[in-house]
Design an enzyme around this catalytic site. Structure first.
Site, PDB file in Angstrom:
ATOM      1  N   ASP A   1       0.822  -1.203   0.000  1.00  0.00           N
ATOM      2  CA  ASP A   1       0.000   0.000   0.000  1.00  0.00           C
ATOM      3  C   ASP A   1       0.861   1.260   0.000  1.00  0.00           C
ATOM      4  OD1 ASP A   1      -2.426   1.226  -0.097  1.00  0.00           O
ATOM      5  OD2 ASP A   1      -3.212   0.278   1.710  1.00  0.00           O
TER       6      ASP A   1
ATOM      7  N   ASP B   1     -10.415   3.331  -3.171  1.00  0.00           N
ATOM      8  CA  ASP B   1     -11.041   2.080  -2.721  1.00  0.00           C
ATOM      9  C   ASP B   1     -12.438   1.914  -3.311  1.00  0.00           C
ATOM     10  OD1 ASP B   1      -8.801   1.794  -1.272  1.00  0.00           O
ATOM     11  OD2 ASP B   1      -9.784   1.644   0.684  1.00  0.00           O
TER      12      ASP B   1
HETATM   13  C1  GAL Z   1      -6.245   0.918   1.656  1.00  0.00           C
HETATM   14  C2  GAL Z   1      -6.264   0.104   0.375  1.00  0.00           C
HETATM   15  C3  GAL Z   1      -7.335  -0.948   0.528  1.00  0.00           C
HETATM   16  C4  GAL Z   1      -7.031  -1.804   1.736  1.00  0.00           C
HETATM   17  C5  GAL Z   1      -6.856  -0.953   2.991  1.00  0.00           C
HETATM   18  C6  GAL Z   1      -6.387  -1.789   4.179  1.00  0.00           C
HETATM   19  O1  GAL Z   1      -5.274   1.911   1.559  1.00  0.00           O
HETATM   20  O2  GAL Z   1      -6.531   0.925  -0.745  1.00  0.00           O
HETATM   21  O3  GAL Z   1      -7.419  -1.741  -0.641  1.00  0.00           O
HETATM   22  O4  GAL Z   1      -5.858  -2.529   1.479  1.00  0.00           O
HETATM   23  O5  GAL Z   1      -5.933   0.093   2.755  1.00  0.00           O
HETATM   24  O6  GAL Z   1      -5.981  -1.038   5.238  1.00  0.00           O
END
Ligand code: GAL
Length: 410
Positions: free
Chosen positions: A154, A219
């Site tokens: 991430d 997301d």
């Molecule tokens: C976000 C990411 C999501 C998920 C989430 C978990 O930044 O875009 O897909 O992984 O973090 O914390």
């Protein structure tokens, strides 16, 4: 003298403004778009070892594994915000009392692969996990020792001030490539998923040389509006996708209850047409037969997994009515008619518009109803609001079509 001075200057410039990344992608790890299940869309950051094992079991018993879904991916929230005395990431003992390795072993025992999550910065996006900043090599060695097959990385809590004068895209290219180098040195093949969840990172311009898949949007949430906007953010990026490296419009929301059945079918149709990773995000242990049918439609999956590895493109659009075409390895193509409006509509196109040779007679096979018609020119369908109709167009007769192996009529 002058030449030497110029060469020196060139070397200096190379250090300062040289390439932000080195090539680290291992295409062999994702020759077709990765398929599997991830914990995030149904558990958020709360998945436990027991949850993962139940979902892995259900992936097999539901027939999803047989349809091609292979990865069981543990998303963010599994680790503590602090490292242990040796600098290692620590699984949260309340969720993973025996650590991660036994979960990976269980997943492997079912013939599946195990994925995990970390971030490039000093924490995960919710600041509940450590982040791999300063520990890229150590963390990938840890993952390798646990039997990890897939790592989602991430973009959170990255200390940007350490990169004065660099854009987010340049910083991301550099750091993802450093993480990629660490992965390549870890001694275990691990597919590399870049969670580049902000458009300022422009991953389509550099990520194909770094990892196997990269996010093209923020997301996904379980609504038609989100699904449509992720489609829009992804669909124009077709030039970056190919065997081994894929645009990722984020995980599927199919079966999570926020979309109608038609919208769920559109989610899978559009993702397959765009050769996107198919990562289910629903609770597989309580999945309805209708959801299973949508996720495990083999003819739609065959389009996603087609060995030519081309992302489908828009060939016509007007007032929320879309026509996409994706060339397939055997000379046929997959066509999606997507109605993004609130009204039922007739969407029509032609064999030449979708890229087939003029003058042929083609079989138009509906991959959701499994009915077929023939055409030597125009074809189309009445498409319900928010729905997608998906066709395979090729071969002259039904006999040619069965088995998905026929050469296109010419
Ligand atoms: C976000 C990411 C999501 C998920 C989430 C978990 O930044 O875009 O897909 O992984 O973090 O914390």
């Amino acid at each position: 003298m002058l030449v030497v001075a110029l060469l020196g200057l060139a070397a200096l410039c190379a250090v300062q403004v040289g390439p932000q990344h080195v090539n680290t992608v291992d295409r062999a790890l994702a020759v077709t778009p990765p398929m599997g299940w991830s914990s995030y869309n149904s558990y958020g950051r709360h998945a436990t070892a027991a949850d993962l094992e139940q979902q892995a079991t259900a992936l097999v018993t539901s027939g999803m594994k047989a349809a091609g879904y292979t990865y069981v991916n543990l998303d963010g929230g599994w680790d503590l915000p602090t490292r242990d005395a040796f600098g290692r990431l620590q699984p949260d003992p309340r969720k993973f009392p025996d650590g991660i390795a036994p979960v990976a072993r269980y997943v492997h025992s079912l013939g599946l692969k195990f994925g995990i999550y970390t971030g490039l910065g000093t924490a995960n996006c919710a600041h509940t996990g450590a982040g791999s900043w300063g520990h890229y090599r150590q963390d990938v060695r840890t993952f390798a020792s646990w039997g990890v097959d897939f790592v989602k990385v991430d973009w959170c809590a990255v200390p940007r001030r350490r990169f004065p004068g660099m854009t987010d895209a340049q910083i991301a290219a550099r750091l993802y490539s450093q993480f990629g180098s660490a992965l390549r040195a870890a001694g275990r093949p691990m597919a590399y998923s870049l969670s580049t969840n902000h458009p300022s990172l422009a991953p389509w311009s550099w990520a194909p040389r770094v990892g196997n898949m990269w996010r093209t949007s923020g997301d996904m949430h379980d609504t038609f509006a989100f699904m449509r906007s992720h489609f829009l953010a992804n669909v124009g990026r077709y030039a970056s996708a190919g065997p081994g490296t894929w645009n990722d419009p984020d995980m599927l929301e199919v079966g999570n209850g926020g979309m109608t059945r038609a919208e769920d079918r559109a989610n899978v149709s559009l993702w397959a047409e765009m050769a996107a990773p198919l990562i289910a995000g629903n609770d597989l242990t309580t999945m309805s037969a209708a959801t299973r049918k949508i996720l495990a439609n083999r003819q739609v999956i065959a389009v996603d997994q087609d060995p030519l590895g081309r992302q489908g493109r828009v060939v016509a659009r007007r007032a929320g009515h879309w026509v996409l075409s994706k060339p397939l390895a055997n000379g046929a193509c997959a066509v999606v008619l997507f109605n993004a409006t609130d009204r039922r509509a007739l969407i029509a196109t032609s064999t030449t518009r979708v890229g087939l040779q003029p003058g042929g007679t083609y079989l138009v096979s509906n991959l959701w109803t499994h009915r077929a018609t023939q055409t030597s020119g125009r074809f189309g369908a009445r498409v319900a609001p928010h729905a997608a109709v998906m066709f395979r167009v090729g071969g002259r007769t039904p006999d040619h079509f069965i088995g998905l192996g026929a050469a296109a009529g010419s």
